[in-house]
Scaffold this motif. Structure first.
Motif, PDB file in Angstrom:
ATOM      1  N   LEU A 261       0.885  -1.167   0.075  1.00 31.80           N
ATOM      2  CA  LEU A 261       0.008  -0.111  -0.102  1.00 31.80           C
ATOM      3  C   LEU A 261       0.785   1.289   0.036  1.00 31.80           C
ATOM      4  CD1 LEU A 261      -2.802  -1.072   2.643  1.00 31.80           C
ATOM      5  CD2 LEU A 261      -2.996  -0.713   0.024  1.00 31.80           C
ATOM      6  N   ARG A 262       2.087   1.224   0.648  1.00 34.28           N
ATOM      7  CA  ARG A 262       2.959   2.498   0.727  1.00 34.28           C
ATOM      8  C   ARG A 262       3.389   2.795  -0.494  1.00 34.28           C
ATOM      9  NH1 ARG A 262       6.573   0.276   3.983  1.00 34.28           N
ATOM     10  NH2 ARG A 262       8.231   0.461   2.173  1.00 34.28           N
ATOM     11  N   GLU A 263       3.908   1.377  -1.147  1.00 29.47           N
ATOM     12  CA  GLU A 263       4.597   1.732  -2.629  1.00 29.47           C
ATOM     13  C   GLU A 263       3.286   2.090  -3.481  1.00 29.47           C
ATOM     14  OE1 GLU A 263       6.587  -1.685  -3.696  1.00 29.47           O
ATOM     15  OE2 GLU A 263       7.834  -1.613  -1.764  1.00 29.47           O
ATOM     16  N   ALA A 264       2.416   1.815  -3.588  1.00 27.61           N
ATOM     17  CA  ALA A 264       1.238   2.014  -4.560  1.00 27.61           C
ATOM     18  C   ALA A 264       0.753   3.641  -4.389  1.00 27.61           C
ATOM     19  CB  ALA A 264       0.048   1.211  -4.466  1.00 27.61           C
ATOM     20  N   LEU A 265       0.970   4.096  -3.031  1.00 21.76           N
ATOM     21  CA  LEU A 265       0.377   5.449  -2.794  1.00 21.76           C
ATOM     22  C   LEU A 265       1.571   6.296  -3.147  1.00 21.76           C
ATOM     23  CD1 LEU A 265      -1.111   5.077   0.651  1.00 21.76           C
ATOM     24  CD2 LEU A 265      -2.345   5.848  -1.150  1.00 21.76           C
ATOM     25  N   GLY A 266       2.821   5.903  -3.417  1.00 20.54           N
ATOM     26  CA  GLY A 266       3.758   6.958  -3.771  1.00 20.54           C
ATOM     27  C   GLY A 266       4.051   7.851  -2.925  1.00 20.54           C
ATOM     28  N   ASP A 267       3.912   9.213  -3.473  1.00 13.74           N
ATOM     29  CA  ASP A 267       4.211  10.430  -2.574  1.00 13.74           C
ATOM     30  C   ASP A 267       2.923  10.915  -1.798  1.00 13.74           C
ATOM     31  OD1 ASP A 267       2.879  11.708  -4.700  1.00 13.74           O
ATOM     32  OD2 ASP A 267       4.465  13.115  -5.007  1.00 13.74           O
ATOM     33  N   ARG A 268       1.876  10.174  -2.261  1.00 14.43           N
ATOM     34  CA  ARG A 268       0.472  10.283  -1.492  1.00 14.43           C
ATOM     35  C   ARG A 268      -0.300  11.723  -1.998  1.00 14.43           C
ATOM     36  NH1 ARG A 268       1.203   7.114   4.134  1.00 14.43           N
ATOM     37  NH2 ARG A 268       2.779   5.887   3.435  1.00 14.43           N
ATOM     38  N   ARG A 269       0.227  12.034  -3.371  1.00 14.27           N
ATOM     39  CA  ARG A 269      -0.380  13.472  -3.491  1.00 14.27           C
ATOM     40  C   ARG A 269      -1.724  13.167  -3.859  1.00 14.27           C
ATOM     41  NH1 ARG A 269       1.371  18.022  -5.568  1.00 14.27           N
ATOM     42  NH2 ARG A 269       3.382  17.296  -5.176  1.00 14.27           N
ATOM     43  N   GLY A 270      -2.748  13.937  -3.703  1.00 13.62           N
ATOM     44  CA  GLY A 270      -4.034  13.889  -3.999  1.00 13.62           C
ATOM     45  C   GLY A 270      -5.105  13.084  -3.502  1.00 13.62           C
ATOM     46  N   ILE A 271      -4.530  12.562  -2.245  1.00 16.18           N
ATOM     47  CA  ILE A 271      -5.328  11.630  -1.525  1.00 16.18           C
ATOM     48  C   ILE A 271      -6.141  12.204  -0.469  1.00 16.18           C
ATOM     49  CG2 ILE A 271      -3.709   9.540  -1.687  1.00 16.18           C
ATOM     50  CD1 ILE A 271      -2.685  10.217   1.272  1.00 16.18           C
ATOM     51  N   GLY A 272      -7.289  11.393  -0.106  1.00 17.93           N
ATOM     52  CA  GLY A 272      -8.075  11.996   0.940  1.00 17.93           C
ATOM     53  C   GLY A 272      -7.455  11.922   2.403  1.00 17.93           C
ATOM     54  N   ARG A 273      -6.509  11.384   2.406  1.00 13.57           N
ATOM     55  CA  ARG A 273      -5.499  10.963   3.691  1.00 13.57           C
ATOM     56  C   ARG A 273      -6.358  10.548   4.840  1.00 13.57           C
ATOM     57  NH1 ARG A 273      -1.579  15.726   6.606  1.00 13.57           N
ATOM     58  NH2 ARG A 273      -1.081  14.492   8.503  1.00 13.57           N
ATOM     59  N   TYR A 274      -7.412  11.279   5.333  1.00 13.83           N
ATOM     60  CA  TYR A 274      -8.080  10.805   6.552  1.00 13.83           C
ATOM     61  C   TYR A 274      -9.270  10.017   6.567  1.00 13.83           C
ATOM     62  CZ  TYR A 274      -5.337  14.849   8.348  1.00 13.83           C
ATOM     63  OH  TYR A 274      -4.315  15.556   8.699  1.00 13.83           O
ATOM     64  N   GLY A 275      -9.630   9.513   7.110  1.00 12.35           N
ATOM     65  CA  GLY A 275     -10.756   8.449   7.063  1.00 12.35           C
ATOM     66  C   GLY A 275     -10.673   7.650   8.464  1.00 12.35           C
TER      67      GLY A 275
END
Length: 357
Positions: free
Chosen positions: A244-258
């Motif tokens: 999951l960490r690798e697929a998220l990359g730099d986490r740009r554009g994610i909702g982040r919270y949930g």
């Protein structure tokens, strides 16, 4: 992490940033034409955290056939136009040699960029070369990074799309003396999960993460179940978190919270932050020692290992009477929290710091 390697784009000049004239020499202002779409695409890439390095062969620069003075004016005009759009180069590297000299500094040679070949000098999986010739692709191969060619790989908008909007996928193989795990995730696909760990109830629980997280997940594990279930559960969590960490990359554009999820008499509450910083808090107690072949004590341990490998802050609490319901509510709730947190929600990194890893 301040020591993270930079994402770098090595960008050619003539034919890539400036349209190349018939004589292949931009030595006068009247020959200066920007390649369409370059500014908008470069702006997107810079906003996405890429650093730019210009690398260009300029045949015979500094000789009577191509005096420095003829090069400097158009070159400075290019840099000024781009700087006015917020596009600046970390370095500008120009090789003046002629092809017949076979200089190691001339692309596709890497003499000009040797300082980027060492460990930690750049993030190789996300860095790339952008150019308009086969030699640019060969230059990329020599650097050991991706090469994208203007023309055969599309125009500038298509190049930016290929770098920024590619599917978020990862494959992880984790092999130890205790387990052999292969896992694939695709955060932008909703194919039903396929899970094989040798622990039936655990398979069903991991499946809930993919189904309720709305991402494709294939996981197979051959573990030392003849000893006990601990290594299989822990290592599956670590491998899944890494994927999951690798697929998220730099986490740009994610909702982040949930996410809060009831299941009959059980209630699981999850707060998750894909911050890049691992932390886990669990509140709850299970009445049964196991459900199927899954020991109840390994449930919080699974989520702790997942949070550590993923780089996530996870607070999980559960209450209820039926242990089966309580455990299933935990997995479903974490899946739903992940669905919210990993979904694309714009193009910015959701952090005032400008980075999440």
């Amino acid at each position: 992490m301040s020591g993270a390697a930079p994402k770098i784009l090595f960008v050619d000049r003539d034919g890539t940033l400036i349209e190349e004239p018939a004589d292949q020499q931009i030595d006068a202002y009247e020959k200066f034409r920007l390649v369409p779409g370059a500014i908008g695409a470069l702006r997107r890439l810079v906003d996405a955290g890429y650093e730019l390095v210009m690398v260009s062969n300029q045949d015979g620069l500094g000789t009577p056939s191509f005096p420095d003075a003829d090069f400097i004016g158009p070159q400075q005009l290019l840099l000024d136009i781009l700087a006015g759009e917020g596009i600046r180069f970390r370095e500008v590297l120009i090789d003046p040699s002629l092809p017949a000299e076979h200089a190691p500094t001339r692309k596709p040679g890497v003499g000009l960029v040797r300082h980027y070949l060492g460990p930690g000098a750049l993030e190789r999986e996300r860095s790339a070369v952008i150019g308009d010739r086969e030699t640019d692709l060969e230059f990329a191969r020599n650097l050991g990074i991706r090469g994208l060619r203007i023309g055969s790989d599309g125009d500038w908008p298509a190049i930016a799309h290929a770098l920024l909007d590619a599917p978020r996928r990862a494959h992880v193989d984790r092999v130890t003396r205790e387990t052999r795990i292969a896992i694939d995730v695709d955060l932008d696909s909703t194919v039903r999960p396929r899970i094989e760990t040798g622990i039936g109830f655990f398979d069903h629980m991991i499946e809930q993460l993919g189904v309720h997280g709305a991402f494709a997940l294939n996981l197979s594990c051959a573990g030392d179940l003849h000893i006990d279930e601990h290594h299989t559960v822990e290592d599956c969590a670590l491998a899944l978190g890494q994927a999951l960490r690798e697929a998220l990359g730099d986490r740009r554009g994610i909702g982040r919270y949930g996410f809060v999820l009831p299941m009959d008499e059980a209630l699981a509450q999850v707060a998750i932050d894909l911050s890049g910083r691992p932390y886990f808090v669990f509140e709850g107690a299970f009445a049964r020692e196991s459900v199927g072949a899954l020991p109840s004590e390994l449930v919080p341990h699974f989520f702790r290992s997942l949070a550590d490998a993923l780089g996530a802050n996870v607070h999980l609490s559960v209450r209820g009477e039926n242990t089966h319901h309580m455990i299933e509510a935990c997995f479903k709730a974490v899946g739903r929290a992940l669905r919210q947190a990993i979904r694309r929600d714009g193009g910015e990194i959701p952090s005032s710091k400008g980075r999440l890893i």
